[in-house]
Write an enzyme that holds these catalytic residues in place. Structure first.
Site, short mmCIF file in Angstrom:
data_model
loop_
_atom_site.label_atom_id
_atom_site.label_comp_id
_atom_site.label_asym_id
_atom_site.label_seq_id
_atom_site.Cartn_x
_atom_site.Cartn_y
_atom_site.Cartn_z
CB VAL A 79 47.29 58.51 32.42
CG1 VAL A 79 46.06 58.56 33.31
CG2 VAL A 79 48.56 58.74 33.24
CB SER A 127 37.37 64.44 44.52
OG SER A 127 35.99 64.60 44.84
CE1 TYR A 129 36.49 60.79 40.63
CE2 TYR A 129 35.29 61.85 42.41
CZ TYR A 129 36.11 61.94 41.31
OH TYR A 129 36.55 63.16 40.88
CB ALA A 186 35.36 74.57 38.74
#
Length: 324
Positions: A91, A169, A181, A213
């Protein structure tokens, strides 16, 4: 399950495994037809790019149990009675993102929902980062989200309906070791809020969320701590409760955001945790300020007032934060 998303068509990037797979399966369970995606067939045990970890047999077995790709996720959806088509492609590549959207149109006639879940990550000190390592995080996450939004918007605007969900995040807060990140995820927050404003009144909503998670990244992080000599019981005790559970229980919230029921919800950043918590992040605000009546600040005044007022009681030493 319900027919909440009956007739809707979704793309979920990075849905071969982990949270993305659970999102794709959940949307399908609620009636959506899904394009699943990852870069290429198969998957790696390594969650962090350019990082090789010597896994133990037990760690390797655990990782093998959770790995998959776009086809295995699509097969799972079809086996359960749903409709899904796998798409292999990056992507982060503009043309590939366009082909992904076209696959949805060719396969199912429309595109209603995009979930920008795909990301890559390299963990390390910014002093050790080069252009390639920067691009690993920023291109897949931030440029990838833009690419898919760009190609999907003409179809969504024509039909007067669209739901764009962007995975961010809590690294957007600036976690040590996550410069690229974190920057990519902070960019996702800004992209979400700006796009929501740009698209107000079109029937298209844009929201972001910070998921937490147990995923492949958790197994990699635990192995990294083990290599650093941290006892297993300390790793387990120090992990957030949400990182001890997989994502199946939390992803229905994303199905809700993708539905007609959430038409009035746009421009928000949600916290989504596998231990059952759904939160709404606050808007940034100025919490302290100093002012002057002078035409320009004098350095001697700043030397006194910045540490004495603006920064009083604050510390820049945040310590080392855990791997996400």
């Amino acid at each position: 399950m319900s027919g909440l998303l009956q007739g809707k068509v979704a793309i979920v990037t990075g849905s071969g495994q982990g949270i993305g797979r659970d999102v794709a399966v959940c949307l399908a369970e609620h009636g959506a037809k899904v394009i699943t995606n990852n870069r290429k067939p198969g998957s790696s045990l390594d969650a962090f790019e350019k990082t090789e970890i010597p896994f133990t047999d037990e760690e390797r077995a655990a990782l093998e149990s959770v790995k998959g790709d776009a086809k295995t996720t699509a097969d799972r959806i079809v086996a359960a009675g749903g409709e899904a088509v796998p798409f292999f492609g990056d992507v982060g590549d503009f043309a590939s993102a366009g082909r992904m959207v076209q696959t949805a149109i060719d396969s199912f006639g429309r595109i209603d929902i995009i979930v920008n879940n795909a990301s890559s990550n390299w963990v390390g000190n910014i002093a050790d980062m080069d252009e390639e390592l920067w691009d690993i995080s920023v291109v897949s996450k931030l440029k990838g989200a833009f690419n898919l939004i760009h190609h999907a918007l003409p179809h969504m605007k024509a039909q007067g309906y669209g739901r764009i969900l962007n995975s961010s995040s809590d690294a957007f807060l600036g976690l040590q070791g996550y410069a690229a990140y974190g920057a990519a995820n902070a960019g996702i927050v800004a992209l979400t809020k700006a796009a929501a404003g740009d698209l107000r009144g079109t029937g298209i909503t844009v929201n972001a969320y910070t998921p937490l998670a147990k995923t492949r990244a958790w197994y990699n992080a635990a192995a990294t701590y083990r290599m650093q000599g941290v006892p297993a019981e300390m790793i387990e005790a120090g992990a957030p409760e949400a990182m001890k559970r997989t994502a199946e229980g939390m992803v229905p919230f994303l199905a809700y955001l993708a539905s007609d029921d959430a038409a009035a919800i746009s421009g928000n950043l949600f916290k989504l945790a596998a231990d059952g918590e759904i939160g709404l992040w606050s808007q940034p605000e100025v919490v302290r300020q100093i002012t002057t009546d002078a035409d320009a600040w004098a350095i001697d005044v700043l030397r006194e007032r910045v540490p004495g007022e603006l920064m009083a009681g604050l510390s820049n030493d945040e310590g080392i934060l855990p791997v996400r």
